[in-house]
Write a protein that holds these residues in place. Structure first.
Motif, PDB file in Angstrom:
ATOM      1  N   GLY A 196       4.852  -3.931  12.911  1.00 17.09           N
ATOM      2  CA  GLY A 196       3.593  -4.236  13.594  1.00 17.09           C
ATOM      3  C   GLY A 196       3.083  -3.071  14.424  1.00 17.09           C
ATOM      4  N   GLU A 197       4.003  -2.371  15.121  1.00 19.09           N
ATOM      5  CA  GLU A 197       3.587  -1.243  15.974  1.00 19.09           C
ATOM      6  C   GLU A 197       2.946  -0.153  15.121  1.00 19.09           C
ATOM      7  OE1 GLU A 197       6.554  -2.779  16.339  1.00 19.09           O
ATOM      8  OE2 GLU A 197       5.935  -3.733  18.222  1.00 19.09           O
ATOM      9  N   THR A 198       3.570   0.122  13.983  1.00 22.71           N
ATOM     10  CA  THR A 198       3.034   1.186  13.116  1.00 22.71           C
ATOM     11  C   THR A 198       1.657   0.794  12.583  1.00 22.71           C
ATOM     12  OG1 THR A 198       5.288   1.727  12.527  1.00 22.71           O
ATOM     13  CG2 THR A 198       3.580   2.664  11.140  1.00 22.71           C
ATOM     14  N   TRP A 199       1.508  -0.475  12.177  1.00 24.24           N
ATOM     15  CA  TRP A 199       0.182  -0.918  11.723  1.00 24.24           C
ATOM     16  C   TRP A 199      -0.838  -0.748  12.839  1.00 24.24           C
ATOM     17  CZ3 TRP A 199      -1.401  -1.119   7.033  1.00 24.24           C
ATOM     18  CH2 TRP A 199      -0.569  -1.502   5.995  1.00 24.24           C
ATOM     19  N   ALA A 200      -0.454  -1.116  14.075  1.00 23.45           N
ATOM     20  CA  ALA A 200      -1.392  -1.007  15.202  1.00 23.45           C
ATOM     21  C   ALA A 200      -1.788   0.458  15.411  1.00 23.45           C
ATOM     22  CB  ALA A 200      -0.763  -1.594  16.459  1.00 23.45           C
ATOM     23  N   GLU A 201      -0.811   1.363  15.303  1.00 23.33           N
ATOM     24  CA  GLU A 201      -1.120   2.800  15.472  1.00 23.33           C
ATOM     25  C   GLU A 201      -2.046   3.291  14.361  1.00 23.33           C
ATOM     26  OE1 GLU A 201       2.670   4.780  15.612  1.00 23.33           O
ATOM     27  OE2 GLU A 201       3.209   3.713  17.433  1.00 23.33           O
ATOM     28  N   LEU A 202      -1.762   2.865  13.138  1.00 25.47           N
ATOM     29  CA  LEU A 202      -2.588   3.318  12.007  1.00 25.47           C
ATOM     30  C   LEU A 202      -4.019   2.785  12.136  1.00 25.47           C
ATOM     31  CD1 LEU A 202      -0.178   2.956   8.923  1.00 25.47           C
ATOM     32  CD2 LEU A 202      -0.787   5.014  10.193  1.00 25.47           C
ATOM     33  N   LEU A 203      -4.132   1.531  12.607  1.00 25.13           N
ATOM     34  CA  LEU A 203      -5.473   0.957  12.775  1.00 25.13           C
ATOM     35  C   LEU A 203      -6.255   1.740  13.822  1.00 25.13           C
ATOM     36  CD1 LEU A 203      -4.631  -2.866  12.651  1.00 25.13           C
ATOM     37  CD2 LEU A 203      -6.179  -1.663  11.091  1.00 25.13           C
ATOM     38  N   ALA A 204      -5.576   2.056  14.940  1.00 25.15           N
ATOM     39  CA  ALA A 204      -6.253   2.811  16.010  1.00 25.15           C
ATOM     40  C   ALA A 204      -6.646   4.195  15.502  1.00 25.15           C
ATOM     41  CB  ALA A 204      -5.336   2.910  17.228  1.00 25.15           C
ATOM     42  N   ALA A 205      -5.746   4.838  14.755  1.00 27.66           N
ATOM     43  CA  ALA A 205      -6.041   6.184  14.241  1.00 27.66           C
ATOM     44  C   ALA A 205      -7.227   6.149  13.277  1.00 27.66           C
ATOM     45  CB  ALA A 205      -4.817   6.763  13.538  1.00 27.66           C
ATOM     46  N   ALA A 206      -7.398   5.027  12.565  1.00 30.70           N
ATOM     47  CA  ALA A 206      -8.522   4.926  11.624  1.00 30.70           C
ATOM     48  C   ALA A 206      -9.827   4.593  12.350  1.00 30.70           C
ATOM     49  CB  ALA A 206      -8.221   3.859  10.576  1.00 30.70           C
ATOM     50  N   GLY A 207      -9.748   4.258  13.656  1.00 31.90           N
ATOM     51  CA  GLY A 207     -10.949   3.983  14.444  1.00 31.90           C
ATOM     52  C   GLY A 207     -11.139   2.514  14.805  1.00 31.90           C
TER      53      GLY A 207
ATOM     54  N   LEU B 200       0.850  -1.200   0.000  1.00 38.15           N
ATOM     55  CA  LEU B 200       0.000   0.000   0.000  1.00 38.15           C
ATOM     56  C   LEU B 200       0.880   1.242   0.000  1.00 38.15           C
ATOM     57  CD1 LEU B 200      -2.892  -0.853   2.542  1.00 38.15           C
ATOM     58  CD2 LEU B 200      -2.831  -1.199   0.063  1.00 38.15           C
ATOM     59  N   THR B 201       0.509   2.221  -0.816  1.00 40.67           N
ATOM     60  CA  THR B 201       1.321   3.447  -0.864  1.00 40.67           C
ATOM     61  C   THR B 201       0.748   4.523   0.061  1.00 40.67           C
ATOM     62  OG1 THR B 201       0.090   4.211  -2.799  1.00 40.67           O
ATOM     63  CG2 THR B 201       2.137   3.036  -3.230  1.00 40.67           C
ATOM     64  N   ARG B 202      -0.542   4.378   0.455  1.00 41.55           N
ATOM     65  CA  ARG B 202      -1.147   5.346   1.382  1.00 41.55           C
ATOM     66  C   ARG B 202      -1.879   4.575   2.473  1.00 41.55           C
ATOM     67  NH1 ARG B 202      -5.064   7.322  -1.186  1.00 41.55           N
ATOM     68  NH2 ARG B 202      -4.807   6.190  -3.105  1.00 41.55           N
ATOM     69  N   PRO B 203      -1.152   3.857   3.336  1.00 44.27           N
ATOM     70  CA  PRO B 203      -1.825   2.956   4.276  1.00 44.27           C
ATOM     71  C   PRO B 203      -2.795   3.660   5.232  1.00 44.27           C
ATOM     72  CG  PRO B 203       0.552   3.084   4.727  1.00 44.27           C
ATOM     73  CD  PRO B 203       0.318   3.778   3.422  1.00 44.27           C
ATOM     74  N   ALA B 204      -2.447   4.854   5.724  1.00 52.84           N
ATOM     75  CA  ALA B 204      -3.325   5.517   6.702  1.00 52.84           C
ATOM     76  C   ALA B 204      -4.668   5.850   6.052  1.00 52.84           C
ATOM     77  CB  ALA B 204      -2.654   6.787   7.237  1.00 52.84           C
ATOM     78  N   ALA B 205      -4.612   6.447   4.868  1.00 48.64           N
ATOM     79  CA  ALA B 205      -5.857   6.822   4.173  1.00 48.64           C
ATOM     80  C   ALA B 205      -6.642   5.571   3.783  1.00 48.64           C
ATOM     81  CB  ALA B 205      -5.525   7.644   2.932  1.00 48.64           C
ATOM     82  N   SER B 206      -5.937   4.516   3.397  1.00 55.48           N
ATOM     83  CA  SER B 206      -6.637   3.292   2.966  1.00 55.48           C
ATOM     84  C   SER B 206      -7.340   2.627   4.149  1.00 55.48           C
ATOM     85  CB  SER B 206      -5.661   2.321   2.313  1.00 55.48           C
ATOM     86  OG  SER B 206      -5.113   2.937   1.171  1.00 55.48           O
ATOM     87  N   LEU B 207      -6.672   2.586   5.317  1.00 62.25           N
ATOM     88  CA  LEU B 207      -7.329   1.982   6.488  1.00 62.25           C
ATOM     89  C   LEU B 207      -8.571   2.787   6.875  1.00 62.25           C
ATOM     90  CD1 LEU B 207      -4.360   0.875   8.795  1.00 62.25           C
ATOM     91  CD2 LEU B 207      -5.657  -0.492   7.152  1.00 62.25           C
ATOM     92  N   ALA B 208      -8.470   4.115   6.770  1.00 62.67           N
ATOM     93  CA  ALA B 208      -9.635   4.959   7.089  1.00 62.67           C
ATOM     94  C   ALA B 208     -10.774   4.646   6.113  1.00 62.67           C
ATOM     95  CB  ALA B 208      -9.246   6.437   7.022  1.00 62.67           C
ATOM     96  N   ALA B 209     -10.435   4.435   4.832  1.00 63.08           N
ATOM     97  CA  ALA B 209     -11.472   4.110   3.841  1.00 63.08           C
ATOM     98  C   ALA B 209     -12.093   2.741   4.149  1.00 63.08           C
ATOM     99  CB  ALA B 209     -10.871   4.114   2.440  1.00 63.08           C
ATOM    100  N   TYR B 210     -11.272   1.764   4.572  1.00 69.62           N
ATOM    101  CA  TYR B 210     -11.808   0.433   4.881  1.00 69.62           C
ATOM    102  C   TYR B 210     -12.741   0.514   6.096  1.00 69.62           C
ATOM    103  CZ  TYR B 210      -8.078  -0.925   1.714  1.00 69.62           C
ATOM    104  OH  TYR B 210      -7.256  -1.015   0.625  1.00 69.62           O
ATOM    105  N   PHE B 211     -12.400   1.383   7.042  1.00 71.34           N
ATOM    106  CA  PHE B 211     -13.271   1.568   8.220  1.00 71.34           C
ATOM    107  C   PHE B 211     -14.653   2.033   7.743  1.00 71.34           C
ATOM    108  CE2 PHE B 211     -14.940   3.799  11.920  1.00 71.34           C
ATOM    109  CZ  PHE B 211     -14.652   2.911  12.941  1.00 71.34           C
ATOM    110  N   ASP B 212     -14.656   2.980   6.800  1.00 74.95           N
ATOM    111  CA  ASP B 212     -15.936   3.497   6.291  1.00 74.95           C
ATOM    112  C   ASP B 212     -16.707   2.431   5.512  1.00 74.95           C
ATOM    113  OD1 ASP B 212     -15.445   5.930   7.390  1.00 74.95           O
ATOM    114  OD2 ASP B 212     -14.685   6.841   5.548  1.00 74.95           O
ATOM    115  N   LEU B 213     -15.986   1.549   4.814  1.00 74.37           N
ATOM    116  CA  LEU B 213     -16.654   0.531   3.989  1.00 74.37           C
ATOM    117  C   LEU B 213     -17.235  -0.613   4.829  1.00 74.37           C
ATOM    118  CD1 LEU B 213     -14.064   0.143   1.060  1.00 74.37           C
ATOM    119  CD2 LEU B 213     -16.325   1.184   0.908  1.00 74.37           C
TER     120      LEU B 213
END
Ligand SMILES: C[S@@+](CC[C@H](N)C(=O)[O-])C[C@H]1O[C@@H](n2cnc3c(N)ncnc32)[C@H](O)[C@@H]1O
Length: 268
Positions: free
Chosen positions: A184-195, A124-137
């Motif tokens: 893994g830590e960064t993924w966990a942070e990004l997931l939390a930030a996406a909700g 993924l080239t924009r993981p934070a934005a993509s996780l936020a989009a998956y949260f919405d979907l």
């Protein structure tokens, strides 16, 4: 020269598309990731009515999901048409999967009970934005489950390259794409930030053996898992790299190749 997301994405698509025919013979680690992901997601996927798979490739994981969640309606997509065709052939038209050629980072419509991805999110080239989009979907309570590769992947290759570049007094040597993979830590942070709420996280370092550095490079090419922004090694650097890899890591006529696997299951 600065490369933008679209150039990188074109490189990723090109790498995997060229290898649609040879990917399955080489992708042992990806299969291990897929089986681990299904085990970790346990009962969550069979309960899902609508599942979206990002990066279906030649359909190995798609087939596992289909077998494990027979009642679910499944949408599977990949960046590349040749791979989607290979996946569709693997599962057959009777499988009832909706296939899409699309960038999994530009989805904005649909509603799903689960979104899954095997061996894809490291690209993924924009993981934070993509996780936020998956949260919405996802529907409330929906599951995001993925297996990805961390920056410890190909650590021997990165070490040998560093050695070789130092021996030749080179600076700015070609990067190993895996060194830029998220941990893994960064993924966990990004997931939390996406909700998302983290449900499960697992990690494992798997080391495989290849008879030589060149066979390893050929296998990487056959899988399409090479750098999407290729900066080829000069013959001198390649020779020094092979020597450093053999001397620093090789034993008993083979060389080790490590993969850092990260599995995550999160809930909306
Ligand atoms: C290592 S393969 C894994 C394929 C399959 N999931 C499996 O388990 O065998 C990674 C796949 O992700 C796809 N991919 C990478 N980035 C993508 C994106 N942004 N959207 C859709 N597919 C993507 C590639 O085209 C490739 O088919």
């Amino acid at each position: 020269m600065k490369t933008d997301h679209l150039d990188i994405k074109r490189g990723i698509r090109r790498n995997f598309a060229r290898r649609a025919g040879s990917y399955d013979r080489q992708a042992g680690v990806q299969r291990l990731m897929a089986q681990g992901l299904l085990a970790l997601a346990e009962g969550r996927l069979p309960r899902a009515g609508r599942i979206l798979e990002i990066g279906c490739g030649t359909g190995y994981f798609t087939q596992l999901i289909k077998q494990g969640c027979n009642g679910a309606s499944l949408v599977a997509l990949d960046l590349d048409a040749a791979l989607v065709t290979a996946a569709r052939r693997r599962l057959g038209t009777a499988a009832g999967v909706a296939w899409l050629v699309a960038d999994g980072e530009t989805l904005s419509r649909g509603s799903f009970d689960a979104i899954v991805a095997n061996a894809t999110f490291q690209w993924l080239t924009r993981p934070a934005a993509s996780l936020a989009a998956y949260f919405d979907l996802l529907n409330p309570g929906g599951t995001l489950a993925f297996a990805t590769l961390g920056p410890g992947t190909f650590r021997e290759l990165a070490g040998a390259l560093e050695q070789a570049a130092a021996a030749l007094q080179l600076s700015g040597q070609p990067a190993i794409a895996a060194q830029g993979f998220l941990d893994g830590e960064t993924w966990a942070e990004l997931l939390a930030a996406a909700g998302f709420r983290m449900v499960k996280l697992a990690r494992e370092c798997v080391t495989t053996a290849y008879p030589s550095v060149l066979t390893f490079f050929k296998a990487l090419q056959a899988m399409g898992a090479t750098n999407p922004e290729p900066r080829p090694f000069s013959p001198r650097l390649l020779k020094a790299l092979i020597q450093a890899y053999r001397e620093d890591y090789g034993a008993d006529g083979s060389i080790p190749v490590s993969y850092e696997i990260i599995w995550m299951v999160a809930q909306k």
